[in-house]
Write an enzyme that holds these catalytic residues in place. Structure first.
Site, PDB file in Angstrom:
ATOM      1  CG  ASP A   1      -8.180 -26.231 -15.972  1.00  0.00           C
ATOM      2  OD1 ASP A   1      -8.608 -26.952 -16.876  1.00  0.00           O
ATOM      3  OD2 ASP A   1      -8.066 -24.992 -16.067  1.00  0.00           O
TER       4      ASP A   1
ATOM      5  CG  ASP B   1      -8.865 -24.117  -9.713  1.00  0.00           C
ATOM      6  OD1 ASP B   1      -8.497 -23.210 -10.484  1.00  0.00           O
ATOM      7  OD2 ASP B   1      -8.435 -25.280  -9.768  1.00  0.00           O
TER       8      ASP B   1
ATOM      9  CG  ASP C   1      -6.550 -28.396  -8.304  1.00  0.00           C
ATOM     10  OD1 ASP C   1      -6.762 -27.189  -8.521  1.00  0.00           O
ATOM     11  OD2 ASP C   1      -5.791 -29.087  -9.010  1.00  0.00           O
TER      12      ASP C   1
END
Length: 234
Positions: free
Chosen positions: A11, A9, A181
């Site tokens: 961001d 991922d 995240d």
């Protein structure tokens, strides 16, 4: 090695982009004629709890929050197309200027590449913005593939983007690790059949990420121990 490739991922996993989002959203709201008090409501805590499901979702919820309306209010929904035009222009101009690569992210990517692990970046950020940010931060060369939220018919937490990314990598989902995240990443990975590792420092809608089941929860990307990840989901 238990896995053949990794999907990472962007961001909240590789780059802390909250500053970019806040500044761009403030400019967008100003363009739409919002008052200073409305603009001030869109602060770092709000954005941290809101990002992750794509630009359209972020804009709709931001407009509703600034105007003191429910998330799904019709007025906010109707304003998204115009807001998107302003948002795109500001994001293209400011992308990466108020963001920082997380400690250990670059080193973690380098370690995976040195071990011969094929890498793809998969994000809900539009592909053009993802490419622009990765180039600006010197991370683009680590990835053979980059897919944004507009690359496929649906976005994470739908499993389709992970399935399509595995196809592009030429690997089976069960042998492709997802590193993210948020619960979005974990939900998409589970539905696609990909194992998942979660970093503890990103954005998870205000909820503790350690409560989300994963092969491991790591404090830095360079703490990822590729060879020992054949662990049961806890």
């Amino acid at each position: 090695m238990p896995f053949q490739a990794a999907i990472i991922d962007l961001d909240g996993t590789l780059v802390d982009t909250l500053g970019d989002f806040v500044v761009v959203l403030h400019h967008t709201l100003a363009d739409l004629g919002c008052h200073p008090v409305e603009i001030a409501r869109v602060d770092h805590p709000f954005v941290e709890q809101t990002v992750g499901k794509g630009s359209e979702d972020l804009l709709r919820r931001t407009l509703a929050h600034a105007w003191g309306l429910p998330d799904d209010d019709a007025e906010a929904v109707a304003a998204v197309p115009l807001a998107w035009q302003h948002y795109q222009a500001h994001y293209s101009r400011l992308n990466g200027q108020h963001s920082e690569v997380y400690p250990g992210a670059r080193e973690g990517l380098q370690r995976l590449v040195d071990q011969g692990v094929p890498l793809a970046c998969l994000t809900n950020k539009p592909t053009a913005f993802a490419e622009q940010l990765l180039q600006a931060k010197g991370l683009r060369a680590f990835f053979s593939k980059v897919f944004g939220g507009d690359a496929f018919e649906r976005k994470k937490p739908d499993p389709l983007p992970l399935i399509k990314t595995c196809e592009a990598l030429g690997t089976a989902p069960a042998q492709t690790l997802m590193v993210g995240d948020s619960s979005n990443d974990a939900q998409a990975a589970r539905a696609a059949g990909c194992p998942v590792v979660l970093v503890t420092y990103g954005y998870n809608h205000g909820h503790p990420i350690v409560e989300v089941p994963a092969l491991a929860h790591i404090e830095r990307l360079d703490a990822l121990d590729w060879a020992s990840l054949s662990l049961p989901v806890r």
